[in-house]
Scaffold this motif. Structure first.
Motif, PDB file in Angstrom:
ATOM      1  N   GLY A 113       0.767  -1.243   0.000  1.00  0.00           N
ATOM      2  CA  GLY A 113       0.000   0.000   0.000  1.00  0.00           C
ATOM      3  C   GLY A 113       0.792   1.284   0.000  1.00  0.00           C
ATOM      4  O   GLY A 113       0.203   2.365  -0.009  1.00  0.00           O
ATOM      5  N   ASN A 114       2.142   1.198   0.016  1.00  0.00           N
ATOM      6  CA  ASN A 114       2.957   2.411   0.057  1.00  0.00           C
ATOM      7  C   ASN A 114       3.795   2.556  -1.210  1.00  0.00           C
ATOM      8  O   ASN A 114       3.941   1.626  -1.997  1.00  0.00           O
ATOM      9  N   GLY A 115       4.400   3.724  -1.361  1.00  0.00           N
ATOM     10  CA  GLY A 115       5.313   3.956  -2.468  1.00  0.00           C
ATOM     11  C   GLY A 115       6.315   5.041  -2.114  1.00  0.00           C
ATOM     12  O   GLY A 115       6.192   5.717  -1.093  1.00  0.00           O
ATOM     13  N   ILE A 116       7.323   5.171  -2.953  1.00  0.00           N
ATOM     14  CA  ILE A 116       8.307   6.251  -2.829  1.00  0.00           C
ATOM     15  C   ILE A 116       8.233   7.073  -4.105  1.00  0.00           C
ATOM     16  O   ILE A 116       8.336   6.530  -5.211  1.00  0.00           O
ATOM     17  N   THR A 117       8.027   8.364  -3.944  1.00  0.00           N
ATOM     18  CA  THR A 117       7.851   9.293  -5.060  1.00  0.00           C
ATOM     19  C   THR A 117       8.954  10.337  -5.041  1.00  0.00           C
ATOM     20  O   THR A 117       9.372  10.784  -3.966  1.00  0.00           O
ATOM     21  N   MET A 250       9.400  -3.663  -3.296  1.00  0.00           N
ATOM     22  CA  MET A 250      10.541  -3.625  -2.381  1.00  0.00           C
ATOM     23  C   MET A 250      10.587  -4.882  -1.523  1.00  0.00           C
ATOM     24  O   MET A 250      11.635  -5.454  -1.280  1.00  0.00           O
ATOM     25  N   TRP A 251       9.405  -5.294  -1.038  1.00  0.00           N
ATOM     26  CA  TRP A 251       9.280  -6.493  -0.203  1.00  0.00           C
ATOM     27  C   TRP A 251       7.868  -7.022  -0.418  1.00  0.00           C
ATOM     28  O   TRP A 251       6.901  -6.450   0.056  1.00  0.00           O
ATOM     29  N   LYS A 252       7.781  -8.099  -1.164  1.00  0.00           N
ATOM     30  CA  LYS A 252       6.479  -8.639  -1.564  1.00  0.00           C
ATOM     31  C   LYS A 252       5.626  -8.974  -0.340  1.00  0.00           C
ATOM     32  O   LYS A 252       6.037  -9.712   0.546  1.00  0.00           O
ATOM     33  N   ASN A 253       4.433  -8.365  -0.300  1.00  0.00           N
ATOM     34  CA  ASN A 253       3.445  -8.609   0.765  1.00  0.00           C
ATOM     35  C   ASN A 253       3.991  -8.301   2.160  1.00  0.00           C
ATOM     36  O   ASN A 253       3.871  -9.092   3.098  1.00  0.00           O
ATOM     37  N   ASN A 254       4.573  -7.119   2.260  1.00  0.00           N
ATOM     38  CA  ASN A 254       5.082  -6.670   3.553  1.00  0.00           C
ATOM     39  C   ASN A 254       3.945  -6.183   4.445  1.00  0.00           C
ATOM     40  O   ASN A 254       2.929  -5.688   3.963  1.00  0.00           O
ATOM     41  N   PRO A 255       4.101  -6.311   5.772  1.00  0.00           N
ATOM     42  CA  PRO A 255       3.048  -5.876   6.701  1.00  0.00           C
ATOM     43  C   PRO A 255       2.944  -4.359   6.755  1.00  0.00           C
ATOM     44  O   PRO A 255       3.936  -3.647   6.631  1.00  0.00           O
ATOM     45  N   GLU A 256       1.736  -3.875   6.984  1.00  0.00           N
ATOM     46  CA  GLU A 256       1.535  -2.426   7.011  1.00  0.00           C
ATOM     47  C   GLU A 256       0.883  -2.010   8.332  1.00  0.00           C
ATOM     48  O   GLU A 256       1.375  -2.315   9.391  1.00  0.00           O
ATOM     49  N   PHE A 339      -6.043  -6.682   1.893  1.00  0.00           N
ATOM     50  CA  PHE A 339      -6.685  -6.503   3.194  1.00  0.00           C
ATOM     51  C   PHE A 339      -6.991  -7.814   3.912  1.00  0.00           C
ATOM     52  O   PHE A 339      -7.100  -7.828   5.131  1.00  0.00           O
ATOM     53  N   PHE A 340      -7.120  -8.922   3.171  1.00  0.00           N
ATOM     54  CA  PHE A 340      -7.458 -10.180   3.842  1.00  0.00           C
ATOM     55  C   PHE A 340      -6.656 -11.377   3.356  1.00  0.00           C
ATOM     56  O   PHE A 340      -6.185 -12.169   4.178  1.00  0.00           O
ATOM     57  N   ARG A 341      -6.510 -11.529   2.035  1.00  0.00           N
ATOM     58  CA  ARG A 341      -5.818 -12.719   1.555  1.00  0.00           C
ATOM     59  C   ARG A 341      -4.368 -12.739   2.074  1.00  0.00           C
ATOM     60  O   ARG A 341      -3.850 -11.744   2.542  1.00  0.00           O
ATOM     61  N   TYR A 342      -3.763 -13.889   1.961  1.00  0.00           N
ATOM     62  CA  TYR A 342      -2.404 -14.135   2.481  1.00  0.00           C
ATOM     63  C   TYR A 342      -2.344 -13.925   4.004  1.00  0.00           C
ATOM     64  O   TYR A 342      -1.308 -13.537   4.543  1.00  0.00           O
ATOM     65  N   ASN A 343      -3.451 -14.166   4.682  1.00  0.00           N
ATOM     66  CA  ASN A 343      -3.520 -13.971   6.143  1.00  0.00           C
ATOM     67  C   ASN A 343      -3.104 -12.557   6.556  1.00  0.00           C
ATOM     68  O   ASN A 343      -2.450 -12.353   7.585  1.00  0.00           O
ATOM     69  N   ALA A 344      -3.531 -11.582   5.755  1.00  0.00           N
ATOM     70  CA  ALA A 344      -3.122 -10.191   5.989  1.00  0.00           C
ATOM     71  C   ALA A 344      -3.568  -9.662   7.340  1.00  0.00           C
ATOM     72  O   ALA A 344      -2.900  -8.795   7.922  1.00  0.00           O
ATOM     73  N   THR A 345      -4.698 -10.149   7.856  1.00  0.00           N
ATOM     74  CA  THR A 345      -5.238  -9.579   9.089  1.00  0.00           C
ATOM     75  C   THR A 345      -4.687 -10.225  10.357  1.00  0.00           C
ATOM     76  O   THR A 345      -4.913  -9.734  11.463  1.00  0.00           O
ATOM     77  N   TYR A 346      -3.970 -11.329  10.217  1.00  0.00           N
ATOM     78  CA  TYR A 346      -3.435 -12.042  11.380  1.00  0.00           C
ATOM     79  C   TYR A 346      -2.210 -11.294  11.924  1.00  0.00           C
ATOM     80  O   TYR A 346      -1.286 -10.976  11.163  1.00  0.00           O
TER      81      TYR A 346
END
Length: 456
Positions: A113-117, A250-256, A339-346
């Motif tokens: 969900g983030n980026g560098i501009t 930068m890091w695939k499926n990093n926690p936010e 928001f949910f897949r890949y156990n995003a909420t755990y």
């Protein structure tokens, strides 16, 4: 004092099939939650607008906050019952970095969900250093090594190279530092005597609130920034900047982000805590179900002034599976917002430990800590036990699928492979100090910052 969990059973009839709703005996029904105007506050907005809070007997007020410090202070002071938080905030508060308070999280809000501009001017200077694809477009992901000669030119002229991030313990601070360091640039260190984070820095990072990022860059105060959406896409729409990398690249499926509450609130209101976690899990499921089919409706909600308040098209650019770099260079990004897949909420302990390693790497944790210290701190803050209790109820009620939750997890994800991280260095949350030792730039072992020097 911890109260015993109990509930009354009531049957609720959904469209087509009945479901059993378990109504908890709530200790507190009227709640106020805070958030910052970012796309990833979506689970809160959806839980409110879709009636999931009300289904749990909760009457929730959502209040936008001016900045992350005000938000944290509101939770600690009790003006807010909980909030959309930077993942580093509960950890930093609990270990006493900044304002000290024991904050916990039963729910992780999203991945990526983030980026560098960077500004158009800086991008023009970077482009000669960026490899091109056969069609002439830049090859992504773009390494900070393409920025290094630009920074060197500024430093040779005695001009500081300024970039923005949103808060000292934000994902954005750690991500831009990670990116810079992976490209050979020093992003600077913290010490107990100097909390600027600019000790020994090639690039000077400073705090700018997310919605102010584009205007601050346009004014020339900063040359680029790391931020969540929609403020990278806003720069593209305004024609003032170019996102050079997403955190997914930068890091695939990093926690936010996480949802944070005080430990005291959870202990005094255990049923309420489970109820709000249930509502947020349902919102996350809705956001990702049927291959993101609900995203256009979610974007309409987020575009409202009481939530993110950016144009529909700006938010939709990333929320609906695409990301625009240079104007017109739109690329598929189906997992930019998860928001949910890949156990995003755990709430995985290994996610917490990554943040703690970055605090140690850059001197916010000034002295060496044992691996066990990292594990214990993660367990103090991240609460998968609460999460799984809420998930179990949702499954029993028919609102969630048994297979969608990691019931047998020990709290650690499988190690992230080298191929999924921009610097090619794998991450294993079970070995925090070995991980720190593997990073070429940053504190490791017993090293400390003394004055402006790394010692040890």
């Amino acid at each position: 004092m911890t109260k015993t969990l109990h509930w009354a059973l009531a049957t609720t009839f959904l469209m087509g099939a009945p479901a059993m709703a378990q109504t908890l005996d709530l200790e507190k029904e009227d709640l106020t939650f805070g958030f910052i105007k970012l796309t990833d506050m979506a689970p809160l907005a959806v839980a409110y607008e879709n009636g999931y809070f009300e289904d749990e007997g909760l009457f929730v007020t959502l209040e936008a906050q001016a900045n992350w410090k005000v938000l944290l202070d509101g939770v600690i002071g009790g003006q807010l019952d909980g909030a959309h938080m930077l993942a580093g905030q509960p950890l930093a508060a609990t270990i006493g970095y900044g304002t000290e308070a024991h904050i916990i999280t039963p729910f992780s809000m999203d991945l990526n969900g983030n980026g560098i501009t960077v500004s158009n001017e800086i991008w023009d200077q970077m482009k000669p250093n960026v490899p091109l694809m056969d069609d002439g477009r830049p090859q992504h992901p773009i390494s900070a090594s393409a920025l290094a000669p630009v920074v060197e030119d500024y430093n040779d002229r005695g001009e500081p190279f300024n970039m923005g991030m949103v808060f000292p313990v934000s994902t954005h601070n750690y991500e831009i530092r990670y990116w810079l360091a992976a490209g050979g640039l020093e992003p600077g260190y913290y010490s107990p005597q100097d909390i600027s984070g600019q000790i020994g820095a090639d690039v000077l990072l400073s705090v700018t609130p997310p919605p102010q990022m584009p205007a601050t860059m346009e004014a020339g105060t900063i040359y680029g920034y790391a931020v969540g959406e929609p403020w990278n896409q806003q720069a593209v729409f305004k024609g003032i900047g170019v996102p050079v990398i997403t955190d997914y690249d930068m890091w695939k499926n990093n926690p936010e982000k996480v949802f944070g509450i005080t430990k005291e609130f959870a202990e005094e209101n255990p049923n309420t805590t489970i109820a709000l976690t249930k509502a947020l899990i349902r919102a996350a499921i809705w956001l990702d179900e049927n291959d993101n089919a609900n995203r256009p409706e979610a974007v309409e909600i987020l575009a409202r002034s009481e939530y993110v308040g950016a144009d529909y098209d700006v938010i939709a650019n990333s929320m609906t599976g695409f990301f625009e770099f240079e104007k017109g260079d739109v690329r598929p990004a189906p997992d930019f917002n998860v928001f949910f897949r890949y156990n995003a909420t755990y709430p995985f302990y290994s996610d917490a430990i990554w943040y703690l390693t970055q605090m140690r790497r850059w001197g916010q944790i000034p002295e060496a800590k044992s691996d066990e210290w990292f594990f214990e701190t993660a367990r103090d803050v991240y609460r998968p036990d609460i999460y799984l209790e809420a998930a179990r109820m949702l499954v029993d009620e028919g609102f969630a699928n048994e297979a969608d939750f990691p019931w047998d997890s020990d709290g650690f994800k499988a190690p992230t492979p080298a191929a999924d991280i921009i610097d090619g260095i794998p991450y294993d949350g079970r070995q925090p100090n070995a991980y720190l030792d593997s990073l070429p730039i940053g504190l490791k072992g017993s090293q400390t910052i003394v004055g402006s020097e790394i010692q040890g």
